[in-house]
Design a protein around this motif. Structure first.
Motif, mmCIF file in Angstrom:
data_model
loop_
_atom_site.group_PDB
_atom_site.id
_atom_site.type_symbol
_atom_site.label_atom_id
_atom_site.label_comp_id
_atom_site.label_asym_id
_atom_site.label_seq_id
_atom_site.Cartn_x
_atom_site.Cartn_y
_atom_site.Cartn_z
ATOM 1 N N THR A 1 69.288 26.243 -59.877
ATOM 2 C CA THR A 1 68.048 25.891 -60.378
ATOM 3 C C THR A 1 67.842 24.504 -60.095
ATOM 4 O OG1 THR A 1 68.549 27.820 -62.147
ATOM 5 C CG2 THR A 1 66.909 26.090 -62.528
ATOM 6 N N ALA A 2 68.706 23.800 -60.282
ATOM 7 C CA ALA A 2 68.206 22.188 -60.217
ATOM 8 C C ALA A 2 68.049 22.018 -58.998
ATOM 9 C CB ALA A 2 69.466 21.492 -60.674
ATOM 10 N N ILE A 3 68.646 22.555 -57.740
ATOM 11 C CA ILE A 3 68.233 22.227 -56.459
ATOM 12 C C ILE A 3 66.884 22.679 -56.166
ATOM 13 C CG2 ILE A 3 68.909 22.890 -54.013
ATOM 14 C CD1 ILE A 3 71.986 22.682 -54.938
ATOM 15 N N SER A 4 66.630 23.809 -56.695
ATOM 16 C CA SER A 4 65.219 24.355 -56.455
ATOM 17 C C SER A 4 64.054 23.634 -56.716
ATOM 18 C CB SER A 4 65.110 25.878 -57.167
ATOM 19 O OG SER A 4 64.908 25.688 -58.339
ATOM 20 N N TYR A 5 64.323 22.713 -57.796
ATOM 21 C CA TYR A 5 63.340 21.606 -58.196
ATOM 22 C C TYR A 5 62.859 20.753 -57.111
ATOM 23 C CZ TYR A 5 64.408 23.259 -62.991
ATOM 24 O OH TYR A 5 64.565 24.283 -64.012
ATOM 25 N N GLY A 6 63.923 20.469 -56.076
ATOM 26 C CA GLY A 6 63.482 19.721 -54.842
ATOM 27 C C GLY A 6 64.205 18.169 -55.004
ATOM 28 N N ASP A 7 63.554 17.324 -54.491
ATOM 29 C CA ASP A 7 64.150 16.018 -54.398
ATOM 30 C C ASP A 7 65.376 15.577 -55.267
ATOM 31 O OD1 ASP A 7 64.188 13.218 -53.811
ATOM 32 O OD2 ASP A 7 62.817 12.527 -54.821
ATOM 33 N N LEU A 8 66.391 15.676 -54.527
ATOM 34 C CA LEU A 8 67.579 15.572 -55.363
ATOM 35 C C LEU A 8 67.903 14.140 -55.951
ATOM 36 C CD1 LEU A 8 70.075 17.735 -53.264
ATOM 37 C CD2 LEU A 8 68.620 18.239 -55.408
ATOM 38 N N LYS A 9 67.349 13.070 -55.129
ATOM 39 C CA LYS A 9 67.580 11.630 -55.593
ATOM 40 C C LYS A 9 67.119 11.498 -57.125
ATOM 41 C CE LYS A 9 66.357 9.830 -51.452
ATOM 42 N NZ LYS A 9 65.531 8.606 -50.703
ATOM 43 N N GLU A 10 65.943 12.127 -57.536
ATOM 44 C CA GLU A 10 65.431 11.827 -58.741
ATOM 45 C C GLU A 10 65.484 13.018 -59.577
ATOM 46 O OE1 GLU A 10 61.651 9.548 -58.734
ATOM 47 O OE2 GLU A 10 62.358 8.337 -56.942
ATOM 48 N N ASN A 11 66.423 13.654 -59.472
ATOM 49 C CA ASN A 11 66.477 14.957 -60.198
ATOM 50 C C ASN A 11 67.457 14.737 -60.869
ATOM 51 O OD1 ASN A 11 67.150 17.723 -60.931
ATOM 52 N ND2 ASN A 11 66.493 18.418 -58.962
ATOM 53 N N SER A 12 67.141 14.626 -62.317
ATOM 54 C CA SER A 12 68.192 14.577 -63.457
ATOM 55 C C SER A 12 68.889 15.821 -63.746
ATOM 56 C CB SER A 12 67.345 14.116 -64.590
ATOM 57 O OG SER A 12 66.721 14.921 -65.198
ATOM 58 N N GLU A 13 68.502 16.827 -63.660
ATOM 59 C CA GLU A 13 69.137 18.242 -64.035
ATOM 60 C C GLU A 13 70.186 18.155 -62.875
ATOM 61 O OE1 GLU A 13 65.631 18.264 -63.837
ATOM 62 O OE2 GLU A 13 65.117 18.547 -65.788
ATOM 63 N N TYR A 14 69.799 17.821 -61.761
ATOM 64 C CA TYR A 14 70.955 18.133 -60.585
ATOM 65 C C TYR A 14 72.219 17.076 -60.901
ATOM 66 C CZ TYR A 14 73.223 17.714 -56.242
ATOM 67 O OH TYR A 14 74.054 17.497 -55.087
ATOM 68 N N HIS A 15 71.828 15.858 -61.271
ATOM 69 C CA HIS A 15 72.884 14.866 -61.284
ATOM 70 C C HIS A 15 73.682 15.392 -62.662
ATOM 71 C CE1 HIS A 15 71.552 12.333 -58.140
ATOM 72 N NE2 HIS A 15 70.406 12.437 -58.496
ATOM 73 N N SER A 16 73.003 15.699 -63.501
ATOM 74 C CA SER A 16 73.913 16.120 -64.902
ATOM 75 C C SER A 16 74.750 17.312 -64.510
ATOM 76 C CB SER A 16 72.701 16.639 -66.057
ATOM 77 O OG SER A 16 73.472 16.932 -67.049
#
Length: 162
Positions: A39-54
């Protein structure tokens, strides 16, 4: 992480809890985390994606815990009630103590550090009181130093653990 081959002493109950935690982490929790990452990856731009980093941090923590649990289970030595000598306090036994200062009776089961849980009266044999109790017999007076001062107990009874 502790020594890769360090023995981990457990009661049968402690072994079952660790096995259940490992099963939960490797099954439902991994699937749940994979879904969070997707789901987090689907939000795009991983650099500023807090859900992905969390989710990545949670994944790293979980995988480290899985490795720790696998090591502990691989090096486990289970102490069962039928192996206990209740003439002296040993790992797995339940010590019934009288606090001399407060005239209160409390029971502690001596366990390995991996399953110590004071809220449930499971005391590590490596703790100050655990070390002081080891090898004592019913009727012995026990004194030990702790950061808050010297404590005095009388060992009333030794029972086999569950």
């Amino acid at each position: 992480m502790a020594n890769e081959n360090e023995e981990v002493i457990l009661t049968p109950e402690g072994l079952a809890k660790l096995e259940e935690e490992l099963k939960e982490l490797k099954g439902p929790r991994r699937k749940e985390l994979a879904a969070r990452l997707k789901t987090a990856i689907s939000y795009g731009d991983l650099k500023e994606n807090s859900e992905y980093h969390s989710a990545k941090e949670d994944q790293a923590f979980m995988e480290t815990r899985i490795l720790t649990l696998e090591r502990m289970l691989r090096n486990a030595r289970v102490i069962s009630a039928d192996q206990m000598d209740t003439s002296r306090v040993s790992i797995g036994s339940i010590a019934v103590l009288k606090d001399i200062e407060f005239d209160e009776v409390i029971e502690y089961q001596l366990v390995g550090p991996a399953e110590a849980d004071l809220a449930n009266n499971k005391l590590s044999y490596e703790s100050p009181l655990g070390k002081a109790l080891m090898g004592h017999q019913s009727g012995d007076k026990i004194a030990f130093e702790a950061p808050m001062g010297t404590f005095h107990y009388e060992l009333l009874e030794i029972k086999p653990g569950q």
